[in-house]
Write a protein that holds these residues in place. Sequence first.
Motif, short mmCIF file in Angstrom:
data_model
loop_
_atom_site.label_atom_id
_atom_site.label_comp_id
_atom_site.label_asym_id
_atom_site.label_seq_id
_atom_site.Cartn_x
_atom_site.Cartn_y
_atom_site.Cartn_z
N ALA A 106 4.51 -6.82 -1.80
CA ALA A 106 3.48 -7.76 -1.38
C ALA A 106 2.09 -7.22 -1.71
O ALA A 106 1.24 -7.93 -2.25
CB ALA A 106 3.60 -8.05 0.12
N VAL A 107 1.90 -5.94 -1.41
CA VAL A 107 0.60 -5.32 -1.70
C VAL A 107 0.30 -5.40 -3.19
O VAL A 107 -0.79 -5.80 -3.61
CB VAL A 107 0.60 -3.85 -1.22
CG1 VAL A 107 -0.58 -3.10 -1.79
CG2 VAL A 107 0.58 -3.78 0.29
N ALA A 108 1.31 -5.05 -4.02
CA ALA A 108 1.10 -5.06 -5.46
C ALA A 108 0.81 -6.47 -5.96
O ALA A 108 -0.04 -6.67 -6.83
CB ALA A 108 2.33 -4.49 -6.16
N ASN A 166 -7.82 -2.51 4.06
CA ASN A 166 -8.94 -1.99 3.29
C ASN A 166 -8.48 -1.38 1.97
O ASN A 166 -9.20 -1.43 0.97
CB ASN A 166 -9.71 -0.96 4.11
CG ASN A 166 -10.50 -1.62 5.22
OD1 ASN A 166 -10.71 -2.83 5.19
ND2 ASN A 166 -10.92 -0.83 6.19
N ALA A 167 -7.28 -0.79 1.96
CA ALA A 167 -6.76 -0.24 0.71
C ALA A 167 -6.53 -1.36 -0.30
O ALA A 167 -6.84 -1.21 -1.49
CB ALA A 167 -5.47 0.53 0.97
N ILE A 168 -6.00 -2.49 0.19
CA ILE A 168 -5.78 -3.63 -0.72
C ILE A 168 -7.11 -4.14 -1.25
O ILE A 168 -7.27 -4.40 -2.44
CB ILE A 168 -5.01 -4.76 0.02
CG1 ILE A 168 -3.61 -4.29 0.39
CG2 ILE A 168 -4.94 -6.00 -0.84
CD1 ILE A 168 -2.84 -5.29 1.22
N VAL A 169 -8.10 -4.27 -0.33
CA VAL A 169 -9.42 -4.75 -0.76
C VAL A 169 -9.98 -3.82 -1.83
O VAL A 169 -10.42 -4.25 -2.90
CB VAL A 169 -10.38 -4.80 0.46
CG1 VAL A 169 -11.81 -5.04 -0.01
CG2 VAL A 169 -9.95 -5.88 1.43
N ALA A 170 -9.91 -2.50 -1.57
CA ALA A 170 -10.49 -1.53 -2.50
C ALA A 170 -9.79 -1.59 -3.86
O ALA A 170 -10.44 -1.63 -4.90
CB ALA A 170 -10.38 -0.12 -1.91
N LEU A 171 -8.46 -1.61 -3.84
CA LEU A 171 -7.74 -1.61 -5.12
C LEU A 171 -7.98 -2.91 -5.88
O LEU A 171 -8.09 -2.91 -7.10
CB LEU A 171 -6.25 -1.38 -4.89
CG LEU A 171 -5.91 0.07 -4.52
CD1 LEU A 171 -4.46 0.21 -4.09
CD2 LEU A 171 -6.19 1.01 -5.68
N SER A 172 -8.08 -4.04 -5.15
CA SER A 172 -8.37 -5.30 -5.85
C SER A 172 -9.75 -5.25 -6.48
O SER A 172 -9.95 -5.74 -7.59
CB SER A 172 -8.32 -6.48 -4.88
OG SER A 172 -7.12 -6.50 -4.18
N ALA A 237 -1.23 2.08 -4.50
CA ALA A 237 -1.20 1.87 -3.05
C ALA A 237 -0.45 3.01 -2.36
O ALA A 237 -0.87 3.50 -1.30
CB ALA A 237 -0.54 0.53 -2.73
N ALA A 238 0.64 3.48 -2.98
CA ALA A 238 1.37 4.60 -2.41
C ALA A 238 0.53 5.86 -2.44
O ALA A 238 0.58 6.68 -1.51
CB ALA A 238 2.68 4.81 -3.18
N SER A 239 -0.27 6.02 -3.50
CA SER A 239 -1.15 7.19 -3.58
C SER A 239 -2.14 7.20 -2.44
O SER A 239 -2.37 8.23 -1.80
CB SER A 239 -1.91 7.20 -4.91
OG SER A 239 -1.00 7.22 -5.99
N GLY A 246 -4.30 4.76 3.11
CA GLY A 246 -3.67 3.44 3.01
C GLY A 246 -2.97 3.07 4.30
O GLY A 246 -3.52 3.28 5.40
N ALA A 247 -1.75 2.56 4.15
CA ALA A 247 -0.97 2.17 5.33
C ALA A 247 -0.84 3.36 6.28
O ALA A 247 -0.69 4.50 5.85
CB ALA A 247 0.41 1.69 4.89
N GLN A 248 -0.94 3.08 7.56
CA GLN A 248 -0.87 4.16 8.55
C GLN A 248 0.52 4.20 9.17
O GLN A 248 1.09 3.15 9.47
CB GLN A 248 -1.93 3.94 9.64
CG GLN A 248 -3.35 3.87 9.10
CD GLN A 248 -3.81 5.20 8.54
OE1 GLN A 248 -3.62 6.25 9.14
NE2 GLN A 248 -4.42 5.18 7.35
N PRO A 249 1.08 5.38 9.38
CA PRO A 249 2.36 5.47 10.08
C PRO A 249 2.21 4.84 11.48
O PRO A 249 1.10 4.91 12.03
CB PRO A 249 2.60 6.97 10.19
CG PRO A 249 1.60 7.63 9.30
CD PRO A 249 0.50 6.65 9.04
N PRO A 250 3.27 4.26 12.05
CA PRO A 250 4.64 4.26 11.55
C PRO A 250 4.99 3.13 10.61
O PRO A 250 6.18 2.85 10.46
CB PRO A 250 5.44 4.13 12.85
CG PRO A 250 4.58 3.27 13.71
CD PRO A 250 3.16 3.61 13.36
#
Lengths: 304, 336
Positions: A106-108, A166-172, A237-239, A246-250
Amino acid sequence: MAAPDMTAAPRAGWRERHAPRIRQLRLYWHTYRRSASAMLGLVLVVAFLLLAALGPALVPYPEDAAGAVHLADKLQPPSAAHWFGTDEVGNDILTRVVVGTRLSLAVALIITGVAAGIGVPLGILAGYSGGWLRETIMRVTDVFLSVPALVLAVAIVAALGPGIVNAIVALSLVWWPGYVRLIESKTLALKGETYVEAARLAGATTPRILFSHILPNCLSPILVKASMDMGMAILAAASLGFIGLGAQPPAPEWGAMISIGRNYLPTWWWYATFPGLAIYFTVLGFNLVGDGLRDVFDPRSRGR
Amino acid sequence: MARFVGRRLVFLVAMLLGLLLLTFAISHVAPGDPASLAAGPDATPEMVEQIRQEYGLDRPLPVQLGRYLLGILQGDLGRSVRTNHDVLADLADFFPATFELVTVSILIAVLLGIPLGVLSALGRNGWFDQLARVVSVSGVAIPMFWLGLMLQLLVALDLGWLPLGGRLGLMSTPPEPITHLYLLDSLLQGQWQVFGDAAAHLLLPALALCFPALASIIRVNRAEMIEALGQDYIVTARAHGLGGFRTVCLYALKNAMLPTLAMIGLRFGWMLGGTVLVESVFDWPGIGLYATQSAIAQDFQPIMGVTLLIGISFMLANLLVDLAYVWLDPRTREPA
């Protein structure tokens, strides 16, 4: 097969009306199928799409995806009950990897979609208009491309604060310039084609030329790049997840899982290993599909 | 040639200005308060207010932009809340390690990638070509940080062949800084033990970092070699009885190298980006590790400093590649 009787059937069926396009698609499929690596890519992509769609229903321990706690089962090695082992709170890693597929895809998809949505119109505009508009768009694009995308994304996430949104916003925000470059040069080449010239002389408006003559002819490079970018966006996104931005645990995100799992190396090796394999195979799949599509659309690149 | 260099330099300055506008936009225009970003996460409201006044962040944006540009021209990249040093001083400390890592990594990629590309082009679709294809397809798909962890797990921990991380072992003292590159410094001073130790520490991170570049160098070099080998002048050379090795290396490779060279410049920049990932895996004390540690501590100024430094290095690398390109290929020179 008898020749179709035009008087008896004034309205041809869907198949007949679209015969040339169907023939074209069948030719594409025929070419695509001949490449073993492209087919491998397709199998991988379809498999991960199925996992994304059905994953939560298939996994053995659905409650582990959100981070349930079973301390009695923590850090178990791979076994029949836990194929990929368990993590530090006893969650089944297979479950979390499979459920994470949906998040990663979904993120990609969002990143690639937004990037193409911004980049393609700007690229067509720059390539078709020329003059100051082209200069402005292309110089801004150059500036964005002058810093590696990952570094720029880290800077933007640092300003906005860590988190998957925010990671999605930044990468986009850092992903669209590639599309501008690609589409600008393609549009520039198409602009001089006879049929575009003819459309213009026939009085077609600029939006009409852009939408029905230029855009359709840009579709194949867009498709190839988008397929490659799906893989690259998963990786990016994984990086960010791995760095902790990026995504925060859990949340079951592959990069974030590796980031925690690395603390448990080497004794509990399975923790960081399996999410990494998931990233590798999805990215590989999308890259191979992109490669295969390029060979189909651009026969000159074949075998390269 | 001089005119070309001049034009490229003007372009470089313009790009630099653009980059500064971009970093300004990220730090001052993005939602979120630049003053509290600069002050760090533990700052009290009074401290934030003080920084706001000190940096003029209560003034209109154009004024802020002017101050920002002036500050950068004077080498003021702000202060790191975490290390409590000027960012510029920190960058000067950490950049040599990154430069050493990236340089060795690109060397490995070139020295492996070009022969692999040539050999797969010669034995097109043979077993070696298939193998090289697996390497080049995987190289792009493997997450660099994960590859680093797996290399650590297998080579450093399981086999114990190479050290786990860091730049030097506990038994070695860093060589007297001349270039700040450990390999070069220890070599210049004849400290073989330190050189060996530094090289051993460098190898795994450089390998993890080089994979995507290796992949694309193999790919581009193979494609260009196949094209070059099909050209008439190769057929002519063969017909004149020139040996296989000479034809391949002297004539075909020379022409296949140009696109590969362009690739190397691009890859150098991406590698600088990759250090953000690899350095944190291998505890390599460079600007990538500096950036990630700052990011985790929500220490904002160092990240902007690293972004600028990497952007500038990337631009310079591309400039060098462009110049080399024109120097090597007279056809790209514009008529005077």
